[in-house]
Write an enzyme that holds these catalytic residues in place. Structure first.
Site, PDB file in Angstrom:
ATOM      1  N   GLN A 156       8.437  -1.875   0.924  1.00  0.00           N
ATOM      2  CA  GLN A 156       9.872  -1.744   1.157  1.00  0.00           C
ATOM      3  C   GLN A 156      10.201  -1.515   2.630  1.00  0.00           C
ATOM      4  O   GLN A 156      11.379  -1.569   3.026  1.00  0.00           O
ATOM      5  CB  GLN A 156      10.439  -0.599   0.326  1.00  0.00           C
ATOM      6  CG  GLN A 156       9.977   0.780   0.761  1.00  0.00           C
ATOM      7  CD  GLN A 156      10.523   1.886  -0.122  1.00  0.00           C
ATOM      8  OE1 GLN A 156      10.080   2.067  -1.251  1.00  0.00           O
ATOM      9  NE2 GLN A 156      11.493   2.643   0.395  1.00  0.00           N
TER      10      GLN A 156
ATOM     11  N   CYS B  76      13.712   2.158  -2.927  1.00  0.00           N
ATOM     12  CA  CYS B  76      12.651   2.388  -3.910  1.00  0.00           C
ATOM     13  C   CYS B  76      13.199   2.326  -5.327  1.00  0.00           C
ATOM     14  O   CYS B  76      12.516   1.883  -6.255  1.00  0.00           O
ATOM     15  CB  CYS B  76      11.987   3.740  -3.653  1.00  0.00           C
ATOM     16  SG  CYS B  76      13.149   5.125  -3.627  1.00  0.00           S
TER      17      CYS B  76
ATOM     18  N   HIS C 255      12.178   9.917  -4.141  1.00  0.00           N
ATOM     19  CA  HIS C 255      11.519   8.612  -4.145  1.00  0.00           C
ATOM     20  C   HIS C 255      11.422   8.116  -5.585  1.00  0.00           C
ATOM     21  O   HIS C 255      11.623   8.884  -6.537  1.00  0.00           O
ATOM     22  CB  HIS C 255      10.123   8.759  -3.528  1.00  0.00           C
ATOM     23  CG  HIS C 255       9.417   7.477  -3.226  1.00  0.00           C
ATOM     24  ND1 HIS C 255      10.018   6.422  -2.590  1.00  0.00           N
ATOM     25  CD2 HIS C 255       8.130   7.082  -3.476  1.00  0.00           C
ATOM     26  CE1 HIS C 255       9.141   5.438  -2.449  1.00  0.00           C
ATOM     27  NE2 HIS C 255       8.000   5.806  -2.984  1.00  0.00           N
TER      28      HIS C 255
ATOM     29  N   ASN D 187       3.226   2.269  -5.943  1.00  0.00           N
ATOM     30  CA  ASN D 187       4.196   2.575  -4.911  1.00  0.00           C
ATOM     31  C   ASN D 187       4.698   1.285  -4.270  1.00  0.00           C
ATOM     32  O   ASN D 187       4.217   0.188  -4.582  1.00  0.00           O
ATOM     33  CB  ASN D 187       3.554   3.493  -3.857  1.00  0.00           C
ATOM     34  CG  ASN D 187       4.577   4.316  -3.107  1.00  0.00           C
ATOM     35  OD1 ASN D 187       5.778   4.191  -3.316  1.00  0.00           O
ATOM     36  ND2 ASN D 187       4.115   5.153  -2.212  1.00  0.00           N
TER      37      ASN D 187
END
Length: 362
Positions: free
Chosen positions: A163, A169, A309, A329
């Site tokens: 990202q 996110c 997050h 992630n």
């Protein structure tokens, strides 16, 4: 290069772990002076400030603080525990890291939703409330669940994305879950457009300036918006003008999505992962800045006000002494274990149960 101040000798003591089958490849640092470690670091990660003496020295001071913090994090870690070391983020202060790569204000979305649900429950009887908000069967994790669930092995998980400094996110983790659930339904895995929802999703979402996975799925369903293939609406890492097309090429989220607070109910979370599929979750990733591998058990407070997050859980492993979730992630494959991080199960590690989004596709 001339360095100011006292030379600081540090030992970033990391080990190569082959514990519980988690492949972790970590370079062990010797007792090198901090300035040597920093010059190697700048070269290894190709930092663009190597010719700017002012920023170079400022980053060096931050780097020394990071080394001390890494040493603290690595103390008293159990076998298989998290290992911390130098990453591409190690020249940032914690505050800068939060502003550039996390969403310090994400918890406000979650708090508002939980407050609304609490207020709703005051106007409904217990049965109605349970029926409306809890679609997940609550039973203890028993032997009927597999010891290992890893949806990557089913070829229904797309490659790890990066990202960069786009604070979306919430969009990455949700679209990734749409991709997986679509692949489970159709047998075809395709990358879908994160950029489309970054540009277009309302309902409190602010593109690269932050948002929330629950708000996103609500918006997609309420407005019947299909998530387009990524090739039709490629990633730009910035908020652009919305370009939604009238199209049937995208994937629509079904109205039966769930958005649950599952703190203290990780048995239900494990069942959801095993029986239904991957989920998007909100977490506190502040101390992930220097994560290299291993299972995070400590130094990761799950308090609601620290949630900043979102990631996708793609499975779990309960074969070892410390059961753990497999979290995907969106910081690139050069973070953690090829883009993944492992979070211990059962203790709301990093706040993993705070907001859990599951969905189906039409």
């Amino acid at each position: 290069m001339v360095f100011q101040g006292k030379t600081v000798f540090v030992a970033v003591c990391v080990i190569v772990l082959l514990f519980l089958g988690i492949p972790i490849h970590i370079e062990k640092e010797s007792d090198k002076p901090a300035e040597h470690l920093f010059t190697e670091y700048v070269s290894k990660f190709n930092k663009n400030y190597k010719s700017n003496i002012t920023e170079f020295m400022s980053r060096y001071e931050t780097f020394k603080e990071t080394l001390a913090h890494i040493r603290e994090l690595n103390q008293n870690q159990p076998p298989g525990g998290a290992v911390y070391g130098l990453t591409k983020f190690s020249d940032m202060s914690p505050g800068e890291f939060q502003e550039r790569h996390l969403q310090p204000r994400m918890h406000h979305h979650i708090r508002l939703r939980l407050q609304r649900r609490h207020n709703d429950s005051l106007h409904h009887n217990h049965h109605q409330h349970q029926h409306h908000h809890n679609h997940v069967q609550r039973r203890a994790v028993g032997d009927d669940l597999p010891l290992v669930v890893d949806w990557r092995k089913k070829k229904v998980v797309t490659p790890v994305r990066n990202q960069k400094t786009c604070g979306a996110c919430w969009a990455f983790s949700t679209v990734e879950t749409v991709e997986t659930m679509s692949a489970l339904k159709t047998g075809v895995l395709q990358s879908l457009s994160v950029q489309e929802v970054v540009d277009c999703a309302k309902n409190g979402n602010l593109g690269c300036d932050g948002g929330d996975s629950c708000n996103l799925v609500e918006w997609l369903v309420t407005n019947n918006v299909p998530v387009e293939p990524e090739k039709e609406y490629p990633l730009a890492w910035q908020t652009q003008t919305c370009r939604i097309k009238a199209s049937d090429t995208g994937v629509r989220v079904a109205p039966n999505f769930t958005c649950n607070y599952m703190v203290g109910e990780e048995d239900a979370l494990a069942r959801l992962l095993a029986r239904h599929g991957p989920v998007a979750v909100a977490v506190n990733a502040a101390n992930w800045q220097n994560y290299l591998g291993g299972i995070v058990q400590f130094h990761c407070d799950g308090a609601l006000q620290l949630i900043n997050h979102a990631v996708q859980l793609v499975g779990f492993d309960r074969t070892g002494p410390v059961p753990f979730y497999i979290a995907r992630n969106s910081w690139g494959t050069d973070f953690g274990d090829k883009g993944y991080i492992y979070l211990s199960m059962g203790a709301n590690t990093c706040g993993v149960g705070t907001e859990v989004v599951s969905l189906d596709v039409l």
